[in-house]
Scaffold this active site. Structure first.
Site, PDB file in Angstrom:
ATOM      1  N   THR A  54     -29.006 149.751   1.986  1.00 53.74           N
ATOM      2  CA  THR A  54     -27.597 149.561   1.656  1.00 53.74           C
ATOM      3  C   THR A  54     -27.397 148.400   0.681  1.00 53.74           C
ATOM      4  O   THR A  54     -28.195 147.462   0.642  1.00 53.74           O
ATOM      5  CB  THR A  54     -26.815 149.281   2.956  1.00 53.74           C
ATOM      6  OG1 THR A  54     -25.502 148.858   2.635  1.00 53.74           O
ATOM      7  CG2 THR A  54     -27.460 148.150   3.771  1.00 53.74           C
ATOM      8  N   ASP A  55     -26.269 148.448  -0.031  1.00 48.49           N
ATOM      9  CA  ASP A  55     -25.916 147.318  -0.910  1.00 48.49           C
ATOM     10  C   ASP A  55     -25.484 146.090  -0.114  1.00 48.49           C
ATOM     11  O   ASP A  55     -25.426 144.976  -0.657  1.00 48.49           O
ATOM     12  CB  ASP A  55     -24.800 147.728  -1.897  1.00 48.49           C
ATOM     13  CG  ASP A  55     -23.505 148.183  -1.251  1.00 48.49           C
ATOM     14  OD1 ASP A  55     -23.428 148.233   0.002  1.00 48.49           O
ATOM     15  OD2 ASP A  55     -22.552 148.507  -1.998  1.00 48.49           O
ATOM     16  N   GLU A  56     -25.191 146.277   1.190  1.00 46.73           N
ATOM     17  CA  GLU A  56     -24.676 145.143   1.974  1.00 46.73           C
ATOM     18  C   GLU A  56     -25.703 144.035   2.150  1.00 46.73           C
ATOM     19  O   GLU A  56     -25.348 142.916   2.504  1.00 46.73           O
ATOM     20  CB  GLU A  56     -24.185 145.623   3.348  1.00 46.73           C
ATOM     21  CG  GLU A  56     -23.068 146.617   3.243  1.00 46.73           C
ATOM     22  CD  GLU A  56     -22.235 146.741   4.500  1.00 46.73           C
ATOM     23  OE1 GLU A  56     -22.342 145.888   5.396  1.00 46.73           O
ATOM     24  OE2 GLU A  56     -21.470 147.718   4.577  1.00 46.73           O
ATOM     25  N   TYR A 114     -25.247 144.025  11.121  1.00 40.98           N
ATOM     26  CA  TYR A 114     -25.755 145.266  10.511  1.00 40.98           C
ATOM     27  C   TYR A 114     -26.550 144.964   9.243  1.00 40.98           C
ATOM     28  O   TYR A 114     -27.701 145.385   9.094  1.00 40.98           O
ATOM     29  CB  TYR A 114     -24.593 146.220  10.194  1.00 40.98           C
ATOM     30  CG  TYR A 114     -24.972 147.311   9.213  1.00 40.98           C
ATOM     31  CD1 TYR A 114     -25.851 148.327   9.586  1.00 40.98           C
ATOM     32  CD2 TYR A 114     -24.477 147.316   7.898  1.00 40.98           C
ATOM     33  CE1 TYR A 114     -26.220 149.317   8.680  1.00 40.98           C
ATOM     34  CE2 TYR A 114     -24.832 148.302   6.998  1.00 40.98           C
ATOM     35  CZ  TYR A 114     -25.707 149.302   7.387  1.00 40.98           C
ATOM     36  OH  TYR A 114     -26.083 150.275   6.487  1.00 40.98           O
ATOM     37  N   LYS A 127     -30.558 145.493   8.326  1.00 47.86           N
ATOM     38  CA  LYS A 127     -31.043 146.325   7.210  1.00 47.86           C
ATOM     39  C   LYS A 127     -31.888 145.461   6.255  1.00 47.86           C
ATOM     40  O   LYS A 127     -32.903 145.915   5.736  1.00 47.86           O
ATOM     41  CB  LYS A 127     -29.876 146.961   6.452  1.00 47.86           C
ATOM     42  CG  LYS A 127     -29.118 148.035   7.215  1.00 47.86           C
ATOM     43  CD  LYS A 127     -29.956 149.248   7.575  1.00 47.86           C
ATOM     44  CE  LYS A 127     -30.333 150.094   6.383  1.00 47.86           C
ATOM     45  NZ  LYS A 127     -31.020 151.364   6.807  1.00 47.86           N
TER      46      LYS A 127
END
Ligand code: NAD
Ligand code: DAU
Length: 354
Positions: free
Chosen positions: A132-134, A158, A162
């Site tokens: 993810t970009d997060e 989260y 990741k």
């Protein structure tokens, strides 16, 4: 054949459906069927010999070993994860277990299996990690979009889980030579999206006449990508990505949350008008998400330049298809709004002041 993990979830099921629509290469689909996993997403594949569904946990090393030994996949495409930021705030443990331990288990199983392969199969083998970009944290209003070289600055349980999994994947390549690729994608939307996430929540709440909860001032920005464009990006990386490299995938589609809410309301006003009045009457500002990242945006030039990938959908075409899909799949929506779903809605929204 390929082994997909988490292929009964939102993106995973879209990926499996797309894969088998475009090729006859079989898929073994390992999914624990958590609240987010749904066999109904794969109903179109019932009786299709190219799809083998295995109900199991990626943390179960013996199971993963036996799947690799039995099916000898040429690639693992790893989607399985706990994926919802708000749930990670309420209960981070499951995120550490699946996202960190689960990825570690898969990497170790893949490494052991890969070591036994003859040279040709060994060279062709791939472990693709879906991320993810997060992991890059939050952008200021004038910052350039996230490039692959941005430092990791995860802010939620989260995104931290990741980020940890991305680091494991990187290390298994660097240390053991495992042939890995990673993709970091922006916010997806489309069919089979579980209605805990913003866009499907807006649609199902509107149709039920319930409040449309907007966190904080609604000016947070996300970069939206139609899910099948993400699937195409993953296929491109799997086919041509350089080993050990990461590829950002995004739609060049930055939107403030409140504009997403207004767009969904306007589409529903057009497609399913409510005699009670415009759906925007349901917009309700509520207490913000703790640690809420302000802005995400993806610089997707690397995958465009190196692999020729580009999104096929614009936001206008993708969001219209999405709203139409939910209107046509009321049974799917009713099915996923089980008792457990109601419990989550109470947990997440009860304390948010409207
Ligand atoms: P999802 O929550 O809809 O689906 C996750 C799937 O994984 C479910 O089918 C669930 O049953 C399965 N799963 C969970 N724990 C498991 C375990 N221990 N063993 C086996 N299966 C397990 O998630 P999604 O939105 O489809 O996201 C898929 C992947 O893509 C995730 O890795 C996520 O981090 C990543 N991603 C998502 C987005 C997005 O916008 N949704 C964007 C970028 C990256
Ligand atoms: O950026 C990629 C990520 O996008 C993925 O890695 C995650 O798995 C995926 O869940 C998604 O994370 P977000 O937190 O951005 O998605 P979500 O749909 O939960 O929220 C989108 C935005 O809308 C976010 O700024 C929070 C806000 N929001 C969300 C909900 C559920 C609201 O304002 N109200 C809501 O009720």
């Amino acid at each position: 054949m390929i082994l997909v993990t988490g292929g009964a979830g939102f993106i995973g099921s879209n990926f499996v459906l797309d894969w088998l629509a475009q090729s006859d290469e079989p898929v073994v689909n390992l999914d624990a069927l958590t609240y987010a996993g749904n066999r109904a997403n794969l109903a179109a594949l019932d009786g299709d010999a190219r799809h083998t569904f295995v109900h199991g946990d990626i943390c179960d090393r013996a199971l993963v070993d036996s799947l690799l030994a039995t099916h000898r996949p040429r690639a693992i495409v790893h989607f399985a994860a706990e994926s919802h930021v708000d749930r990670s705030i309420h209960g981070p443990g499951a995120f550490m277990k699946t996202n960190v331990d689960g990825t570690f288990t898969l990497l170790e199983a893949a490494r052991a299996h890969w070591a036994t392969l003859p040279d040709g199969e060994k060279a062709a083998f791939r472990f693709h990690h879906v991320s993810t970009d997060e992991v890059y944290g939050s952008l200021g209003p004038t910052d350039p979009p996230f490039a692959e070289t941005n430092p990791y600055e995860p802010n939620s349980p989260y995104s931290a889980s990741k980020a940890a999994s991305d680091h494991l994947v990187r290390a298994w390549h660097h240390t053991y030579g495992l042939p890995v690729t990673t993709s970091n994608c922006s916010n997806n939307y489309g069919p089979y999206h579980f209605p805990e996430k913003l866009i499907p929540l807006l649609i199902v709440n509107s149709l039920a006449g319930k409040p449309l909860p907007v966190y904080g001032d609604g000016q947070q920005i996300r970069d939206w990508l139609y899910v099948t464009d993400h699937c195409a990006g993953i296929r491109a990386v799997l086919a041509g990505g350089k080993l050990g490299e990461t590829y950002n995938i995004g739609g060049w589609n930055e939107k403030a949350n409140i504009d997403i809410v207004k767009t969904v309301c306007a589409l529903l006003d057009e497609l399913r008008p409510d005699p009670a009045g415009p759906y925007s009457r349901l917009i309700t500002y509520v207490t913000d998400r703790p640690g809420h990242d302000r802005r995400y945006a993806i610089d997707a030039r690397k995958i465009e330049r190196e692999l020729g990938w580009r999104p096929a959908e614009t936001f206008d075409t993708g969001i219209r298809k999405t709203v139409q899909w939910y209107l046509e799949h009321a049974d799917w929506v009713a099915n996923v709004q089980s008792g457990a779903y109601k419990d989550w809605v109470n947990t997440n929204y009860a304390d948010r002041v409207g």
